[in-house]
Structures are given as C-alpha cells and as structure tokens.
Motif scaffolding. Sequence first.
Motif, PDB file in Angstrom:
ATOM      1  N   ARG A  10       0.842  -1.196   0.000  1.00 10.41           N
ATOM      2  CA  ARG A  10       0.000   0.000   0.000  1.00 10.41           C
ATOM      3  C   ARG A  10       0.878   1.246   0.000  1.00 10.41           C
ATOM      4  O   ARG A  10       1.883   1.286   0.697  1.00 10.41           O
ATOM      5  CB  ARG A  10      -0.898   0.023   1.236  1.00 10.41           C
ATOM      6  CG  ARG A  10      -1.986  -1.002   1.193  1.00 10.41           C
ATOM      7  CD  ARG A  10      -2.889  -0.929   2.433  1.00 10.41           C
ATOM      8  NE  ARG A  10      -4.003  -1.832   2.312  1.00 10.41           N
ATOM      9  CZ  ARG A  10      -3.942  -3.145   2.475  1.00 10.41           C
ATOM     10  NH1 ARG A  10      -2.796  -3.709   2.781  1.00 10.41           N
ATOM     11  NH2 ARG A  10      -5.011  -3.895   2.334  1.00 10.41           N
ATOM     12  N   THR A  12       0.468   5.723  -0.075  1.00  8.65           N
ATOM     13  CA  THR A  12      -0.424   6.880  -0.023  1.00  8.65           C
ATOM     14  C   THR A  12       0.200   8.038  -0.785  1.00  8.65           C
ATOM     15  O   THR A  12       1.433   8.206  -0.794  1.00  8.65           O
ATOM     16  CB  THR A  12      -0.743   7.309   1.417  1.00  8.65           C
ATOM     17  OG1 THR A  12       0.480   7.546   2.111  1.00  8.65           O
ATOM     18  CG2 THR A  12      -1.524   6.248   2.151  1.00  8.65           C
ATOM     19  N   LYS A  42      -7.901   7.272   1.244  1.00  9.51           N
ATOM     20  CA  LYS A  42      -7.285   6.680   2.440  1.00  9.51           C
ATOM     21  C   LYS A  42      -8.262   6.636   3.612  1.00  9.51           C
ATOM     22  O   LYS A  42      -8.255   5.703   4.399  1.00  9.51           O
ATOM     23  CB  LYS A  42      -6.029   7.487   2.811  1.00  9.51           C
ATOM     24  CG  LYS A  42      -5.298   6.984   4.021  1.00  9.51           C
ATOM     25  CD  LYS A  42      -4.565   5.722   3.755  1.00  9.51           C
ATOM     26  CE  LYS A  42      -3.725   5.360   4.976  1.00  9.51           C
ATOM     27  NZ  LYS A  42      -3.527   3.947   5.094  1.00  9.51           N
ATOM     28  N   GLU A  74      -4.972   6.273  -1.641  1.00 12.37           N
ATOM     29  CA  GLU A  74      -4.226   5.039  -1.403  1.00 12.37           C
ATOM     30  C   GLU A  74      -4.231   4.182  -2.662  1.00 12.37           C
ATOM     31  O   GLU A  74      -5.277   3.969  -3.272  1.00 12.37           O
ATOM     32  CB  GLU A  74      -4.845   4.248  -0.259  1.00 12.37           C
ATOM     33  CG  GLU A  74      -4.108   2.939   0.008  1.00 12.37           C
ATOM     34  CD  GLU A  74      -4.737   2.143   1.120  1.00 12.37           C
ATOM     35  OE1 GLU A  74      -4.237   2.227   2.253  1.00 12.37           O
ATOM     36  OE2 GLU A  74      -5.739   1.446   0.851  1.00 12.37           O
TER      37      GLU A  74
END
Length: 102
Positions: A10, A12, A42, A74
Amino acid sequence: MADDSTMTIRATFATRAAADLAVEHLVQQHGISRPDIFIQSKGDENTAGSRPSGGDASHEGGAREDAALEGEIEVSVDIPASESAAVRRGLGDADAIRVSGG
C-alpha cells in the motif's frame, strides 16, 4: 524453491495525479496487471487528494473550491513476494508519502 506467495503493498499519495502516475509505472515498468491494482481514498471521505494538482487547480493559480480535498489517496497492489523491493522502490519514486507492506 522460489517464493510464489502473494502480498499486498500500500502507498499513499497527496494527489490523484501522483496516484495515477504510480499506477502507470506499476503497469508499464513492473508488468503488473491492472486488475491487481486498486485506488481509493485513504479515509472515509471521498477525495481527490490532500492538495490540488492538475485539474484540481484553477487557471488563476489558486485551488478550486469544488474539488473534494479531504485526504490522501491510497494505491494498493497485489504482487508476488519476490517483487516487493522493486515495487516499493517504484512507488517511492512516484512520490508516495508512505509505503507499507512487504
């Protein structure tokens, strides 16, 4: 014996543009299939990122008021564990704020 397990990474991003560019890098440079890549806000709010960019900025140089700048974007990707280091580096090179997993 090679490690063929799958893992999720993951990352961001502050802008949707940066997230979209990261997806293109994952597909083109790492050969990851688009169905294995996911983009979402997110948090709970719908958002275009945490700061304006591209279409979120007005031609007068200020931020548009109609863009939902409620938080980060995200990108998550399901990959073979053996590709973890390269994918993490690629997401960082695409201006990820944070990268986790792997």
